[in-house]
Design a protein around this motif. Structure first.
Motif, PDB file in Angstrom:
ATOM      1  N   MET A  13      21.399  78.178  69.091  1.00  0.00           N
ATOM      2  CA  MET A  13      21.757  79.507  69.585  1.00  0.00           C
ATOM      3  C   MET A  13      22.071  80.452  68.421  1.00  0.00           C
ATOM      4  O   MET A  13      21.780  81.649  68.478  1.00  0.00           O
ATOM      5  CB  MET A  13      22.943  79.419  70.547  1.00  0.00           C
ATOM      6  CG  MET A  13      22.601  78.726  71.868  1.00  0.00           C
ATOM      7  SD  MET A  13      21.131  79.400  72.697  1.00  0.00           S
ATOM      8  CE  MET A  13      21.816  80.850  73.476  1.00  0.00           C
ATOM      9  N   GLN A  14      22.656  79.905  67.357  1.00  0.00           N
ATOM     10  CA  GLN A  14      22.886  80.722  66.159  1.00  0.00           C
ATOM     11  C   GLN A  14      21.543  81.152  65.555  1.00  0.00           C
ATOM     12  O   GLN A  14      21.376  82.293  65.121  1.00  0.00           O
ATOM     13  CB  GLN A  14      23.696  79.932  65.133  1.00  0.00           C
ATOM     14  CG  GLN A  14      25.111  79.602  65.597  1.00  0.00           C
ATOM     15  CD  GLN A  14      25.931  78.937  64.498  1.00  0.00           C
ATOM     16  OE1 GLN A  14      25.989  79.423  63.373  1.00  0.00           O
ATOM     17  NE2 GLN A  14      26.562  77.809  64.820  1.00  0.00           N
ATOM     18  N   TYR A  15      20.570  80.222  65.548  1.00  0.00           N
ATOM     19  CA  TYR A  15      19.239  80.554  65.005  1.00  0.00           C
ATOM     20  C   TYR A  15      18.569  81.654  65.835  1.00  0.00           C
ATOM     21  O   TYR A  15      17.934  82.566  65.297  1.00  0.00           O
ATOM     22  CB  TYR A  15      18.329  79.319  65.001  1.00  0.00           C
ATOM     23  CG  TYR A  15      18.741  78.190  64.087  1.00  0.00           C
ATOM     24  CD1 TYR A  15      19.791  78.316  63.181  1.00  0.00           C
ATOM     25  CD2 TYR A  15      18.069  76.969  64.138  1.00  0.00           C
ATOM     26  CE1 TYR A  15      20.156  77.271  62.354  1.00  0.00           C
ATOM     27  CE2 TYR A  15      18.421  75.918  63.308  1.00  0.00           C
ATOM     28  CZ  TYR A  15      19.472  76.061  62.423  1.00  0.00           C
ATOM     29  OH  TYR A  15      19.831  75.015  61.613  1.00  0.00           O
ATOM     30  N   HIS A  16      18.682  81.542  67.184  1.00  0.00           N
ATOM     31  CA  HIS A  16      18.119  82.589  68.051  1.00  0.00           C
ATOM     32  C   HIS A  16      18.704  83.949  67.683  1.00  0.00           C
ATOM     33  O   HIS A  16      17.981  84.943  67.542  1.00  0.00           O
ATOM     34  CB  HIS A  16      18.455  82.306  69.522  1.00  0.00           C
ATOM     35  CG  HIS A  16      17.523  81.378  70.228  1.00  0.00           C
ATOM     36  ND1 HIS A  16      16.163  81.595  70.307  1.00  0.00           N
ATOM     37  CD2 HIS A  16      17.754  80.224  70.924  1.00  0.00           C
ATOM     38  CE1 HIS A  16      15.595  80.621  71.010  1.00  0.00           C
ATOM     39  NE2 HIS A  16      16.543  79.776  71.391  1.00  0.00           N
ATOM     40  N   ALA A  17      20.030  83.995  67.544  1.00  0.00           N
ATOM     41  CA  ALA A  17      20.714  85.254  67.238  1.00  0.00           C
ATOM     42  C   ALA A  17      20.236  85.819  65.898  1.00  0.00           C
ATOM     43  O   ALA A  17      19.957  87.013  65.774  1.00  0.00           O
ATOM     44  CB  ALA A  17      22.225  85.035  67.225  1.00  0.00           C
TER      45      ALA A  17
ATOM     46  N   ASP B 109      12.070  80.144  61.494  1.00  0.00           N
ATOM     47  CA  ASP B 109      11.673  81.560  61.548  1.00  0.00           C
ATOM     48  C   ASP B 109      10.207  81.735  61.939  1.00  0.00           C
ATOM     49  O   ASP B 109       9.872  82.551  62.801  1.00  0.00           O
ATOM     50  CB  ASP B 109      11.933  82.249  60.194  1.00  0.00           C
ATOM     51  CG  ASP B 109      13.422  82.492  59.946  1.00  0.00           C
ATOM     52  OD1 ASP B 109      14.189  82.446  60.924  1.00  0.00           O
ATOM     53  OD2 ASP B 109      13.813  82.713  58.788  1.00  0.00           O
ATOM     54  N   GLU B 110       9.331  80.928  61.302  1.00  0.00           N
ATOM     55  CA  GLU B 110       7.888  81.045  61.606  1.00  0.00           C
ATOM     56  C   GLU B 110       7.612  80.611  63.042  1.00  0.00           C
ATOM     57  O   GLU B 110       6.851  81.251  63.767  1.00  0.00           O
ATOM     58  CB  GLU B 110       7.075  80.172  60.650  1.00  0.00           C
ATOM     59  CG  GLU B 110       7.284  80.481  59.172  1.00  0.00           C
ATOM     60  CD  GLU B 110       7.129  79.239  58.303  1.00  0.00           C
ATOM     61  OE1 GLU B 110       6.160  79.188  57.549  1.00  0.00           O
ATOM     62  OE2 GLU B 110       7.989  78.341  58.376  1.00  0.00           O
TER      63      GLU B 110
ATOM     64  N   ASP C 175      25.797  83.081  57.715  1.00  0.00           N
ATOM     65  CA  ASP C 175      24.742  84.087  57.965  1.00  0.00           C
ATOM     66  C   ASP C 175      25.017  84.856  59.259  1.00  0.00           C
ATOM     67  O   ASP C 175      24.725  86.049  59.358  1.00  0.00           O
ATOM     68  CB  ASP C 175      23.361  83.419  58.057  1.00  0.00           C
ATOM     69  CG  ASP C 175      22.884  82.905  56.706  1.00  0.00           C
ATOM     70  OD1 ASP C 175      23.579  83.176  55.704  1.00  0.00           O
ATOM     71  OD2 ASP C 175      21.837  82.232  56.649  1.00  0.00           O
ATOM     72  N   VAL C 176      25.554  84.150  60.257  1.00  0.00           N
ATOM     73  CA  VAL C 176      25.892  84.800  61.540  1.00  0.00           C
ATOM     74  C   VAL C 176      27.048  85.776  61.330  1.00  0.00           C
ATOM     75  O   VAL C 176      27.026  86.907  61.817  1.00  0.00           O
ATOM     76  CB  VAL C 176      26.259  83.736  62.615  1.00  0.00           C
ATOM     77  CG1 VAL C 176      26.773  84.394  63.885  1.00  0.00           C
ATOM     78  CG2 VAL C 176      25.051  82.849  62.930  1.00  0.00           C
TER      79      VAL C 176
END
Length: 424
Positions: A8-12, A409-410, A35-36
């Motif tokens: 969920m952090q990656y989605h954000a 990311d990709e 990073d968040v």
């Protein structure tokens, strides 16, 4: 719990990277990744945790908790600015899916569910498949899952199951490692070990340094002539596993394998000492710590730290072998810890379940085992003659380096980005 929800952090972060403003609703028990916290596009919206009700029968307590959580969550969501989308992780989906659906009706937003697993199968580990609560949870997930606008899931097996059993069309978005999951340079390894040695015995040097100026850990030392870190001679092997200490991971399998490993050394096998690090927090941690304290190993040290978000990738990138004991409650989700380990080119021994082959290729990037004795044999085979470069561990690592796997990311840009922009 945001600290334990990396996906969920990656989605954000992916949404923020594309200039989208994100309100991230979560329990903030543990600090999310830096990073968040640093992103100007992401606003953390903390949800207050409810302390359990202690009055009346268990079922009554559970129902009251769900109702109070639903009111609390809906109130929090309706106070926000109007969102174009509500993206929800499931599980936990009770009462979150229903509340998110109501909020979407209110705002005219689109609902996206990201299926990590099924909540009812996790519930069934405690109560059994036929328990009325489990059956209600199953009906609830199917019903509200069908009311969503878009669905993501973590494996092709889950995509198929959602379609066949729930009539839900989903897109597979495999967990992929973030860019900071990579092999850790030796200087950084040394700094991390020195930091951990302050709190954890296994990271401290086995013998006192000859020179009092020499900086040493159990695995590395600083070369005083040129100021570079080097690996110590006769260093132990570093084995790492991470867990949420829940019922779907049986750590007694690893503990039994370590007992066998100790026996192999006592019988004369040329094996290194082991430092076994098990990271994470969860309900069964105290139970397993009790079991660990009863073990009296001469050649194996075990520690169970909770690492800062930034230190966890560094430790994975420094380890010699990862072990995964995650057995999916549904048989349809894949362990993210293995994804992260592979991002760090760390070979893995993982316990078998149905769709594991979508991630772990046996004898190519790791090994799959079914019980503790098979795991013990694999540890013996992989660490025989350690730390020479030859052997399976080295070839697994070479294969992982050569695989040039897609990063989060990709993968997100190819899979999720096309869904967005249709409801601005």
């Amino acid at each position: 719990d945001l600290g334990r929800s990396p996906r969920m952090q990656y989605h954000a972060l992916s949404l923020a990277r594309h200039g989208r403003g994100v309100d991230l609703l979560a329990y903030l028990r543990d600090r999310p990744h830096g990073d968040v916290l640093r992103s100007g596009e992401i606003r953390l919206v903390p949800v207050a945790e409810l302390r359990g009700l202690r009055v009346g029968p268990k079922l009554f307590q559970y129902v009251v908790k769900v109702i109070v959580q639903a009111i609390q969550l809906l109130y929090t969501m309706l106070k926000m600015d109007k969102p174009s989308y509500i993206l929800l992780q499931n599980p936990p989906g009770l009462p979150a899916i229903a509340v998110a659906w109501v909020a979407c009706l209110f705002w005219g937003s689109k609902l996206i569910i990201d299926w990590h697993n099924y909540g009812y199968t996790i519930m069934s580990l405690n109560h059994g498949r036929n328990h009325p609560l489990v059956q209600i949870a199953k009906w609830y997930e199917k019903l509200f899952g069908r009311l969503s606008d878009y669905n993501l899931c973590v494996t092709n097996a889950m995509k198929e199951d959602l379609w066949v059993n729930c009539n839900i069309k989903a897109i597979t978005l495999y967990d992929k490692p973030a860019s900071y999951f990579k092999e850790t340079p030796l200087e950084l390894q040394h700094r991390l070990y020195m930091k951990l040695a302050k709190d954890y015995e296994p990271f401290k040097p086995r013998t006192e340094a000859v020179s009092s100026n020499a900086q040493r850990s159990a695995f590395t030392e600083m070369d005083e002539k040129n100021g570079h870190a080097i690996k110590t001679r006769g260093r132990p092997a570093l084995l790492i596993s991470s867990t949420s200490w829940t019922e779907d991971e049986d750590f007694s399998v690893l503990l039994k394998a370590l007992e066998d490993y100790e026996r192999y050394i006592n019988e004369g096998a040329k094996l290194p000492s082991l430092v076994c690090v098990i990271t994470g927090k969860g309900p069964l941690k105290d139970y397993y710590n009790g079991l660990i304290n009863k073990l009296h190993f001469k050649h194996i040290q075990i520690c169970t730290p909770w690492l800062e978000a930034e230190d966890y990738p560094l430790l994975l990138g420094s380890a010699d072998l990862g072990v995964c004991l995650h057995k999916s409650s549904s048989g349809l989700d894949l362990p993210m810890k293995v994804v992260d380990m592979f991002g760090c080119c760390l070979p893995v021994c993982a316990i078998y379940f149905d769709c594991l082959h979508e991630l772990v290729k046996h004898d190519e990037n790791g090994l799959i085992f079914r019980d503790s004795s098979e795991l013990a044999e694999q540890l013996k085979m992989l660490f025989l003659g350690f730390p020479t470069l030859e052997g399976k561990l080295h070839s697994f690592r070479k294969n992982l380096r050569a695989s040039k796997q897609l990063r989060w990311d990709e993968s997100w840009d190819q899979t999720v980005l096309p869904l967005l922009g249709q409801n601005e």
